[in-house]
Write a protein that holds these residues in place. Sequence first.
Motif, short mmCIF file in Angstrom:
data_model
loop_
_atom_site.label_atom_id
_atom_site.label_comp_id
_atom_site.label_asym_id
_atom_site.label_seq_id
_atom_site.Cartn_x
_atom_site.Cartn_y
_atom_site.Cartn_z
N MET A 1 0.83 -1.21 0.00
CA MET A 1 0.00 0.00 0.00
C MET A 1 0.86 1.26 0.00
SD MET A 1 -3.05 -1.04 -0.09
CE MET A 1 -3.62 0.65 0.04
N PHE A 2 0.70 2.06 -1.04
CA PHE A 2 1.50 3.28 -1.13
C PHE A 2 0.59 4.50 -1.16
CE2 PHE A 2 3.91 -0.17 -3.02
CZ PHE A 2 5.12 -0.06 -2.37
N ILE A 3 -0.41 4.49 -0.30
CA ILE A 3 -1.38 5.57 -0.30
C ILE A 3 -0.84 6.79 0.44
CG2 ILE A 3 -3.62 6.29 0.63
CD1 ILE A 3 -4.73 3.63 -0.15
N LYS A 4 -0.94 7.92 -0.24
CA LYS A 4 -0.48 9.16 0.39
C LYS A 4 -1.65 10.13 0.54
CE LYS A 4 4.39 8.98 -0.91
NZ LYS A 4 5.46 9.49 -1.81
N ILE A 5 -1.71 10.76 1.69
CA ILE A 5 -2.77 11.71 2.02
C ILE A 5 -2.15 13.08 2.25
CG2 ILE A 5 -4.51 12.28 3.78
CD1 ILE A 5 -5.25 9.91 2.07
N ASP A 6 -2.84 14.12 1.78
CA ASP A 6 -2.39 15.48 2.02
C ASP A 6 -3.15 16.04 3.23
OD1 ASP A 6 -1.62 18.09 2.08
OD2 ASP A 6 -2.42 18.63 0.10
N LEU A 7 -2.47 16.09 4.36
CA LEU A 7 -3.12 16.53 5.59
C LEU A 7 -3.44 18.02 5.56
CD1 LEU A 7 -1.05 14.50 8.22
CD2 LEU A 7 -3.31 13.96 7.29
N GLN A 8 -2.81 18.75 4.64
CA GLN A 8 -3.05 20.19 4.55
C GLN A 8 -4.19 20.51 3.58
OE1 GLN A 8 -1.33 21.63 6.84
NE2 GLN A 8 -0.19 19.75 7.15
N SER A 9 -4.65 19.51 2.83
CA SER A 9 -5.68 19.74 1.82
C SER A 9 -7.00 20.12 2.46
CB SER A 9 -5.85 18.48 0.98
OG SER A 9 -6.99 18.58 0.15
N GLU A 10 -7.82 20.85 1.69
CA GLU A 10 -9.16 21.20 2.17
C GLU A 10 -10.12 20.03 1.93
OE1 GLU A 10 -9.55 21.90 -2.11
OE2 GLU A 10 -7.96 22.11 -0.62
N ILE A 11 -9.64 19.03 1.20
CA ILE A 11 -10.46 17.83 0.97
C ILE A 11 -10.33 16.91 2.19
CG2 ILE A 11 -10.79 15.82 -0.51
CD1 ILE A 11 -9.44 17.48 -2.75
N PRO A 12 -11.49 16.50 2.77
CA PRO A 12 -11.46 15.67 3.96
C PRO A 12 -10.58 14.42 3.78
CG PRO A 12 -13.70 16.37 3.53
CD PRO A 12 -12.86 16.85 2.38
N ILE A 13 -9.91 14.01 4.83
CA ILE A 13 -9.01 12.86 4.77
C ILE A 13 -9.75 11.62 4.31
CG2 ILE A 13 -7.51 11.37 6.15
CD1 ILE A 13 -7.02 13.77 7.99
N GLN A 18 -10.86 7.49 0.18
CA GLN A 18 -11.80 6.85 -0.75
C GLN A 18 -11.27 6.96 -2.18
OE1 GLN A 18 -15.53 8.91 1.12
NE2 GLN A 18 -16.29 7.36 -0.28
N ASN A 19 -10.89 8.19 -2.55
CA ASN A 19 -10.43 8.44 -3.92
C ASN A 19 -9.17 7.63 -4.25
OD1 ASN A 19 -12.52 10.24 -4.32
ND2 ASN A 19 -11.30 12.05 -3.84
N ARG A 20 -8.23 7.59 -3.28
CA ARG A 20 -6.97 6.87 -3.54
C ARG A 20 -7.23 5.39 -3.74
NH1 ARG A 20 -5.76 11.60 -2.91
NH2 ARG A 20 -6.90 11.55 -4.86
N ILE A 21 -8.18 4.83 -2.98
CA ILE A 21 -8.47 3.40 -3.10
C ILE A 21 -9.15 3.10 -4.44
CG2 ILE A 21 -9.91 1.52 -2.17
CD1 ILE A 21 -9.26 2.61 0.63
N ILE A 22 -10.11 3.95 -4.82
CA ILE A 22 -10.76 3.77 -6.12
C ILE A 22 -9.75 3.90 -7.25
CG2 ILE A 22 -12.44 4.80 -7.72
CD1 ILE A 22 -14.20 5.44 -5.33
#
Lengths: 129, 129
Positions: A1-13, A18-22
Amino acid sequence: MFIKIDLQSEIPIYTQLQNRIIEGIVSGDLKAGEPLPSVRTMASDLGVNMHTVNKAYNFLKQDGFIQIHRQKGVVINPDGMPEVTSEYLGKFKQEIRPIIAEALCRGMKEEDFSTFCQEVFNNLQEKRG
Amino acid sequence: MFIKIDLQSEIPIYTQLQNRIIEGIVSGDLKAGEPLPSVRTMASDLGVNMHTVNKAYNFLKQDGFIQIHRQKGVVINPDGMPEVTSEYLGKFKQEIRPIIAEALCRGMKEEDFSTFCQEVFNNLQEKRG
DNA sequence: TAACTGTTATACATAATATATAACAGTTAT
DNA sequence: ATAACTGTTATATATTATGTATAACAGTTA
């Protein structure tokens, strides 16, 4: 799993997850029947709370992208992905309508729109064989 | 002004208002230089608070869709609409990416995607001469 | 028995959204 | 001049959404 999240984004975590998995399913990184990390493991990997991951997983389960077995774990739906239902199509058009409206307003031609979308299509499917 | 807002929607009122105005410009209902109702009048018409309208107007001003003159009022930008900048294109792709990802995941073909988008294109431009 | 599943419950903090009220500095019309 | 209107700014409040923290439960699995 190489999922990266932007904690500073205005898009909810949970939405980002969800988007990264899809996107992972589309790219072929995540195949039908393949297990996903447990809510606690995924939360730890991403550096977020367990409930945030749980929320994302439950939305994905509700839409049929994944299956959650109480004491087994989480897997990409082995029975295949959800289809293009009329309900989904309604959501699809509602979401894309303001995007197309602004594009038109800025003078983007339908041909250019298709070209830009095709770039996204190709980028998403890049890793497919 | 025939703008309708869904107060029950999960989409913020100020976002809905932005979208409706941009759609009005695209459809030809709102022409360059044409005045918009004052923040108080629009708020009264929609049955929402003045600041909610003010927020929408300021976002539209920031993006160049309208002009706001301190003691005159609000008008659709008479100098024309903002263009397809690289900054906008980045936002465009970021917004449309998860939509295309889910469409692909559900087995929608690029051809079907184009067809559905074309329906939205036509619907938005319906009222044009 | 211990470690792991998803699930549920409670509590808390912060930010976003929306409203309410008031005042200000400039037009504009009467 | 006065009144009515502009957008703007400030303050306060309420509700919801988002995210975290901690704990417990029931059912696997090693």
